[in-house]
Write an enzyme that holds these catalytic residues in place. Sequence first.
Site, mmCIF file in Angstrom:
data_model
loop_
_atom_site.group_PDB
_atom_site.id
_atom_site.type_symbol
_atom_site.label_atom_id
_atom_site.label_comp_id
_atom_site.label_asym_id
_atom_site.label_seq_id
_atom_site.Cartn_x
_atom_site.Cartn_y
_atom_site.Cartn_z
ATOM 1 N N VAL A 21 0.820 -1.205 0.000
ATOM 2 C CA VAL A 21 0.000 0.000 0.000
ATOM 3 C C VAL A 21 0.854 1.255 0.000
ATOM 4 C CG1 VAL A 21 -1.688 1.341 1.318
ATOM 5 C CG2 VAL A 21 -1.947 -1.135 1.123
ATOM 6 N N ARG A 44 14.632 -3.479 3.179
ATOM 7 C CA ARG A 44 13.661 -3.015 2.194
ATOM 8 C C ARG A 44 14.002 -1.602 1.729
ATOM 9 N NH1 ARG A 44 8.744 -5.650 1.671
ATOM 10 N NH2 ARG A 44 7.754 -3.680 1.110
ATOM 11 N N THR A 89 -2.632 -4.004 9.210
ATOM 12 C CA THR A 89 -3.505 -4.228 10.376
ATOM 13 C C THR A 89 -4.001 -5.673 10.309
ATOM 14 O OG1 THR A 89 -5.230 -3.130 9.054
ATOM 15 C CG2 THR A 89 -4.273 -1.878 10.866
ATOM 16 N N THR A 124 -6.630 -0.322 7.196
ATOM 17 C CA THR A 124 -8.004 -0.745 7.462
ATOM 18 C C THR A 124 -8.210 -0.987 8.954
ATOM 19 O OG1 THR A 124 -8.121 -1.800 5.297
ATOM 20 C CG2 THR A 124 -9.769 -2.457 6.916
ATOM 21 N N CYS A 264 -6.967 -8.572 3.038
ATOM 22 C CA CYS A 264 -8.200 -7.769 3.082
ATOM 23 C C CYS A 264 -9.431 -8.624 3.390
ATOM 24 C CB CYS A 264 -8.402 -7.029 1.762
ATOM 25 S SG CYS A 264 -7.241 -5.677 1.506
ATOM 26 N N ARG A 335 0.547 -13.339 2.124
ATOM 27 C CA ARG A 335 -0.110 -12.967 3.380
ATOM 28 C C ARG A 335 -1.466 -13.658 3.515
ATOM 29 N NH1 ARG A 335 -0.167 -6.612 3.023
ATOM 30 N NH2 ARG A 335 -0.509 -7.181 0.844
#
Length: 430
Positions: A21, A44, A89, A124, A264, A335
């Site tokens: 994101v 990273r 989250t 989120t 999600c 994920r």
Amino acid sequence: MLFDDLQQKKAKICVIGLGYVGLPIALEFAKQFAVIGFDINEKRVALMRQGIDPSKELSPEEFEGTDIHFTASLEEIRDAQFYVMAVPTPIDEHKIPDLKPLLSACTTVGKVLKKGDYVVFESTVYPGCTEEDCVPVLEKLSGLKFNQDFKVGYSPERINPGDKEHTLTKIVKVVSGSDAESAEQIAKVYSAIITAGVHQASSIKVAEAAKIIENTQRDVNIALMNELSIIFNKMSINTFEVLEAAGTKWNFLPFKPGLVGGHCIGVDPYYLTHKSSELGYHSKVILSGRTINDGMGALIAKSVVQHIIGMDKSLKQSRVLVLGATFKENVSDIRNSKVADVVQELKSFMVNIDVADPHADSEELEHEYGFGLVEAPTGTYDAIILAVNHREYERQDSAFFKKLLNKGGLLYDVKGIMRRRADGLAYQSL
């Protein structure tokens, strides 16, 4: 005003968290504004300084022509005036929202927050989280007063990994602020990069709720398809053929059964039901849908085991090949991959398993789920589970699978992509 200062590069934007994101948002902002990209993972950060996306979603060309400085240093983000929180989250092993990454990010920003600064959350969360959980941390660490000294907003992310059509700038962005002024300023900042436009929600809570029901709605609809697939399989009816026929009606919604993972759909509903429980209402429809979707991995594995037993094969001596390990097709993102549920259930039956995936990272899978990848299938198998319809698998014909299967071996095609090309194979799908 802040927006004018950002435009003239008298003020800077800082994006906290540079994953799936945060990095696309940071790079898009950096085409017009001065941006600081902050991530706690120094490896990273080092890659991004070289124009490499660690998540393998963005090409090196997308780093070009951007005014961005990547850092893992707290001191280097003090210069920013507009902070964007884009940290994960997740949920814990008990399906409870895990706010540790978000609150840790709030602690980081709280240490450098100054009068006049803005903090916008993209992660989120359940309705109320921004103002009830995050703001107090910012106030405590900064010593500043909310809405007097600093402003807050919420603009939920709508990044879809692997989707090259619905990209960041082409999706309407929901924005909100803690007061009228902040809502206006935040809308202006995002409008500068979102060509599809912004939708200004009436409050932060409305924006939080809008985000969380986007994925909850999809989750419940997919759960219905999964339940229908369970019923239709008991009737020896192919679910995908039923959906194809029903889809000829103009208002039939095109949802399909499948493994529901990712960061999600498989997570967000638990944030809503958690907050609902705190308020004394225990969800019925949403949690029922979650129960069905969370159980599909075990259902697939048990169907395969039953077929192997029907072949009069010893489970301990049987071999199963799982094709695909990511949470969806054509991405490297593992994920909350529900393929792991399939693998763990098969392991509980002492089945020998090989897992292959052209996109996933074997070390990441080993670290996250306790199994790695084989470089290529070897020998023959009693069953193949086509778990993720990567393009590399979609282009194969029945001959590819026949070579890998023992006589009577099963092709379990989760998404039904081979149903018209499975000639001569023992075949099942959801």
